[in-house]
Design a protein around this motif. Structure first.
Motif, PDB file in Angstrom:
ATOM      1  N   PHE A 157       0.312   6.990   3.257  1.00 22.16           N
ATOM      2  CA  PHE A 157      -0.928   7.749   3.461  1.00 22.16           C
ATOM      3  C   PHE A 157      -0.541   9.191   3.742  1.00 22.16           C
ATOM      4  O   PHE A 157      -0.005   9.501   4.803  1.00 22.16           O
ATOM      5  CB  PHE A 157      -1.713   7.158   4.625  1.00 22.16           C
ATOM      6  CG  PHE A 157      -3.065   7.780   4.843  1.00 22.16           C
ATOM      7  CD1 PHE A 157      -4.123   7.501   3.997  1.00 22.16           C
ATOM      8  CD2 PHE A 157      -3.284   8.640   5.910  1.00 22.16           C
ATOM      9  CE1 PHE A 157      -5.380   8.055   4.204  1.00 22.16           C
ATOM     10  CE2 PHE A 157      -4.532   9.206   6.134  1.00 22.16           C
ATOM     11  CZ  PHE A 157      -5.582   8.916   5.280  1.00 22.16           C
ATOM     12  N   ASP A 159      -7.485   5.633  -1.820  1.00 18.78           N
ATOM     13  CA  ASP A 159      -7.646   6.763  -0.913  1.00 18.78           C
ATOM     14  C   ASP A 159      -8.585   7.753  -1.587  1.00 18.78           C
ATOM     15  O   ASP A 159      -8.493   7.985  -2.797  1.00 18.78           O
ATOM     16  CB  ASP A 159      -6.314   7.454  -0.631  1.00 18.78           C
ATOM     17  CG  ASP A 159      -5.343   6.577   0.145  1.00 18.78           C
ATOM     18  OD1 ASP A 159      -5.806   5.711   0.914  1.00 18.78           O
ATOM     19  OD2 ASP A 159      -4.120   6.765  -0.017  1.00 18.78           O
ATOM     20  N   PHE A 187      -5.031  -3.125  -0.148  1.00 26.23           N
ATOM     21  CA  PHE A 187      -5.331  -1.701  -0.314  1.00 26.23           C
ATOM     22  C   PHE A 187      -6.232  -1.515  -1.525  1.00 26.23           C
ATOM     23  O   PHE A 187      -6.040  -2.163  -2.554  1.00 26.23           O
ATOM     24  CB  PHE A 187      -4.023  -0.928  -0.502  1.00 26.23           C
ATOM     25  CG  PHE A 187      -4.196   0.463  -1.058  1.00 26.23           C
ATOM     26  CD1 PHE A 187      -4.606   1.511  -0.247  1.00 26.23           C
ATOM     27  CD2 PHE A 187      -3.967   0.720  -2.408  1.00 26.23           C
ATOM     28  CE1 PHE A 187      -4.776   2.794  -0.765  1.00 26.23           C
ATOM     29  CE2 PHE A 187      -4.127   1.992  -2.932  1.00 26.23           C
ATOM     30  CZ  PHE A 187      -4.535   3.024  -2.109  1.00 26.23           C
ATOM     31  N   ALA A 242     -10.741   5.511   7.725  1.00 22.14           N
ATOM     32  CA  ALA A 242     -10.514   4.248   7.014  1.00 22.14           C
ATOM     33  C   ALA A 242     -11.830   3.496   6.893  1.00 22.14           C
ATOM     34  O   ALA A 242     -12.720   3.629   7.733  1.00 22.14           O
ATOM     35  CB  ALA A 242      -9.478   3.391   7.742  1.00 22.14           C
ATOM     36  N   GLU A 272       0.837  -1.196   0.000  1.00 26.89           N
ATOM     37  CA  GLU A 272       0.000   0.000   0.000  1.00 26.89           C
ATOM     38  C   GLU A 272       0.872   1.246   0.000  1.00 26.89           C
ATOM     39  O   GLU A 272       1.954   1.266   0.578  1.00 26.89           O
ATOM     40  CB  GLU A 272      -0.957   0.021   1.187  1.00 26.89           C
ATOM     41  CG  GLU A 272      -0.312  -0.077   2.550  1.00 26.89           C
ATOM     42  CD  GLU A 272      -1.350  -0.089   3.680  1.00 26.89           C
ATOM     43  OE1 GLU A 272      -2.291   0.731   3.652  1.00 26.89           O
ATOM     44  OE2 GLU A 272      -1.205  -0.922   4.590  1.00 26.89           O
ATOM     45  N   TYR A 330     -10.084  12.286   4.881  1.00 26.76           N
ATOM     46  CA  TYR A 330      -9.358  11.634   3.795  1.00 26.76           C
ATOM     47  C   TYR A 330      -9.329  10.161   4.172  1.00 26.76           C
ATOM     48  O   TYR A 330      -8.763   9.787   5.203  1.00 26.76           O
ATOM     49  CB  TYR A 330      -7.952  12.212   3.681  1.00 26.76           C
ATOM     50  CG  TYR A 330      -7.212  11.811   2.425  1.00 26.76           C
ATOM     51  CD1 TYR A 330      -7.697  12.153   1.166  1.00 26.76           C
ATOM     52  CD2 TYR A 330      -6.016  11.105   2.501  1.00 26.76           C
ATOM     53  CE1 TYR A 330      -7.014  11.806   0.015  1.00 26.76           C
ATOM     54  CE2 TYR A 330      -5.321  10.755   1.351  1.00 26.76           C
ATOM     55  CZ  TYR A 330      -5.828  11.113   0.115  1.00 26.76           C
ATOM     56  OH  TYR A 330      -5.145  10.768  -1.035  1.00 26.76           O
ATOM     57  N   THR A 331     -10.001   9.343   3.369  1.00 26.76           N
ATOM     58  CA  THR A 331     -10.305   7.971   3.774  1.00 26.76           C
ATOM     59  C   THR A 331      -9.549   6.952   2.938  1.00 26.76           C
ATOM     60  O   THR A 331      -9.563   7.009   1.708  1.00 26.76           O
ATOM     61  CB  THR A 331     -11.821   7.698   3.647  1.00 26.76           C
ATOM     62  OG1 THR A 331     -12.533   8.647   4.426  1.00 26.76           O
ATOM     63  CG2 THR A 331     -12.160   6.291   4.125  1.00 26.76           C
ATOM     64  N   ARG A 332      -8.905   6.022   3.619  1.00 28.55           N
ATOM     65  CA  ARG A 332      -8.287   4.874   2.952  1.00 28.55           C
ATOM     66  C   ARG A 332      -9.236   3.676   3.054  1.00 28.55           C
ATOM     67  O   ARG A 332      -9.679   3.311   4.137  1.00 28.55           O
ATOM     68  CB  ARG A 332      -6.943   4.519   3.577  1.00 28.55           C
ATOM     69  CG  ARG A 332      -6.371   3.188   3.065  1.00 28.55           C
ATOM     70  CD  ARG A 332      -4.861   3.138   3.181  1.00 28.55           C
ATOM     71  NE  ARG A 332      -4.226   4.110   2.297  1.00 28.55           N
ATOM     72  CZ  ARG A 332      -2.899   4.197   2.106  1.00 28.55           C
ATOM     73  NH1 ARG A 332      -2.083   3.351   2.706  1.00 28.55           N
ATOM     74  NH2 ARG A 332      -2.397   5.119   1.308  1.00 28.55           N
ATOM     75  N   TYR A 333      -9.533   3.095   1.890  1.00 29.91           N
ATOM     76  CA  TYR A 333     -10.375   1.908   1.850  1.00 29.91           C
ATOM     77  C   TYR A 333      -9.519   0.669   1.597  1.00 29.91           C
ATOM     78  O   TYR A 333      -8.616   0.690   0.764  1.00 29.91           O
ATOM     79  CB  TYR A 333     -11.428   2.020   0.745  1.00 29.91           C
ATOM     80  CG  TYR A 333     -12.591   2.904   1.106  1.00 29.91           C
ATOM     81  CD1 TYR A 333     -13.704   2.394   1.770  1.00 29.91           C
ATOM     82  CD2 TYR A 333     -12.575   4.256   0.794  1.00 29.91           C
ATOM     83  CE1 TYR A 333     -14.770   3.196   2.104  1.00 29.91           C
ATOM     84  CE2 TYR A 333     -13.638   5.073   1.120  1.00 29.91           C
ATOM     85  CZ  TYR A 333     -14.738   4.537   1.776  1.00 29.91           C
ATOM     86  OH  TYR A 333     -15.791   5.348   2.112  1.00 29.91           O
ATOM     87  N   TYR A 334      -9.871  -0.390   2.328  1.00 35.36           N
ATOM     88  CA  TYR A 334      -9.219  -1.686   2.167  1.00 35.36           C
ATOM     89  C   TYR A 334     -10.227  -2.718   1.668  1.00 35.36           C
ATOM     90  O   TYR A 334     -11.419  -2.641   1.969  1.00 35.36           O
ATOM     91  CB  TYR A 334      -8.657  -2.184   3.495  1.00 35.36           C
ATOM     92  CG  TYR A 334      -7.510  -1.374   4.047  1.00 35.36           C
ATOM     93  CD1 TYR A 334      -6.210  -1.564   3.586  1.00 35.36           C
ATOM     94  CD2 TYR A 334      -7.728  -0.421   5.038  1.00 35.36           C
ATOM     95  CE1 TYR A 334      -5.146  -0.826   4.100  1.00 35.36           C
ATOM     96  CE2 TYR A 334      -6.671   0.318   5.559  1.00 35.36           C
ATOM     97  CZ  TYR A 334      -5.389   0.104   5.088  1.00 35.36           C
ATOM     98  OH  TYR A 334      -4.345   0.832   5.591  1.00 35.36           O
ATOM     99  N   LEU A 371      -4.577   2.835  10.362  1.00 35.67           N
ATOM    100  CA  LEU A 371      -5.650   2.809   9.376  1.00 35.67           C
ATOM    101  C   LEU A 371      -6.287   1.431   9.297  1.00 35.67           C
ATOM    102  O   LEU A 371      -7.512   1.298   9.242  1.00 35.67           O
ATOM    103  CB  LEU A 371      -5.102   3.216   8.010  1.00 35.67           C
ATOM    104  CG  LEU A 371      -4.662   4.679   7.881  1.00 35.67           C
ATOM    105  CD1 LEU A 371      -3.700   4.835   6.717  1.00 35.67           C
ATOM    106  CD2 LEU A 371      -5.878   5.580   7.689  1.00 35.67           C
TER     107      LEU A 371
END
Length: 212
Positions: A80, A152, A149, A90, A77, A159-163, A128
């Motif tokens: 960030f 983003d 990952f 997240a 990933e 500010y969102t990180r998606y998994y 996250l």
């Protein structure tokens, strides 16, 4: 006529659900082509795709507990990089083994979302990945494993990180007060269910990831 969510909010106050969601028949859970919906405490099959649907009874209830529980996966990933003035968040795009995707219905369409992916802000001192696992449980009742990952994305304040994640336990009937229903949606119906514009890039990234 509103009903009360079985779980109080974080301050211990009751949560009225003004327009309750409608659960689908039990048969919808075993049909990969069907949209399945459960409401808080609703009826569910004992298992789905060979994995029990059972409450996660010893889920952490502190920040320290979540940090210890959410084992960091060694993912490929990017760094960030949090934009100035934004809060880190997240989320989890939870895939089911039958090809469907888990969504949550925020209580009383909070934020304008009829259905969306579990997500939330990152607690100080946690990661996250930890936040994505915690939010998945709190909003959907599911225990998940982070696998990859996804993307983003910038929201209004976060500010969102998606998994990409997979269900490893838990029960959607045990959703917390922030959700009034949990859905299991076929991939080709995601855009019909998660209709908020903010989710369109997430769905597009998921389609690309699945096609890679």
């Amino acid at each position: 006529m509103s009903i009360l969510h079985p779980c109080p909010d974080d301050d211990g106050r009751p949560v009225p659900i003004r327009q309750p969601s409608i659960p689908t028949p039990l048969s919808s859970w075993s049909d990969p082509r069907a949209l399945a919906t459960v409401v808080p405490g609703g009826a569910l099959p004992a298992a789905l795709n060979g994995l029990p649907l059972a409450p996660w009874t010893d889920a952490p209830d502190t920040t320290q507990g979540w940090s210890a529980c959410a084992m960091e996966a060694a993912l490929d990933e990017p760094p960030f990089v949090l934009p100035a003035g934004m809060a880190a968040a997240a989320g989890a795009v939870i895939l089911e083994d039958d090809g469907r995707v888990w969504l949550v219905a925020p209580s009383n369409r909070f934020g304008g979302y009829a259905a969306t992916f579990p997500k939330g802000r990152v607690d100080p001192g946690t990661s996250l990945q930890c936040a994505s696992v915690r939010e998945a449980f709190e909003e959907s009742g599911l225990r998940v494993r982070v696998d990859a990952f996804l993307l983003d994305i910038r929201r209004t304040q976060t500010y969102t990180r998606y998994y990409i994640a997979r269900r490893t336990g838990g029960s959607p009937g045990c959703m917390g007060w922030e959700s009034q229903a949990v859905h299991l949606a076929p991939l080709d119906r995601l855009r019909q269910v998660a209709v908020h514009p903010n989710d369109a890039p997430v769905i597009a990234a998921l389609e690309c990831w699945l096609g890679s």
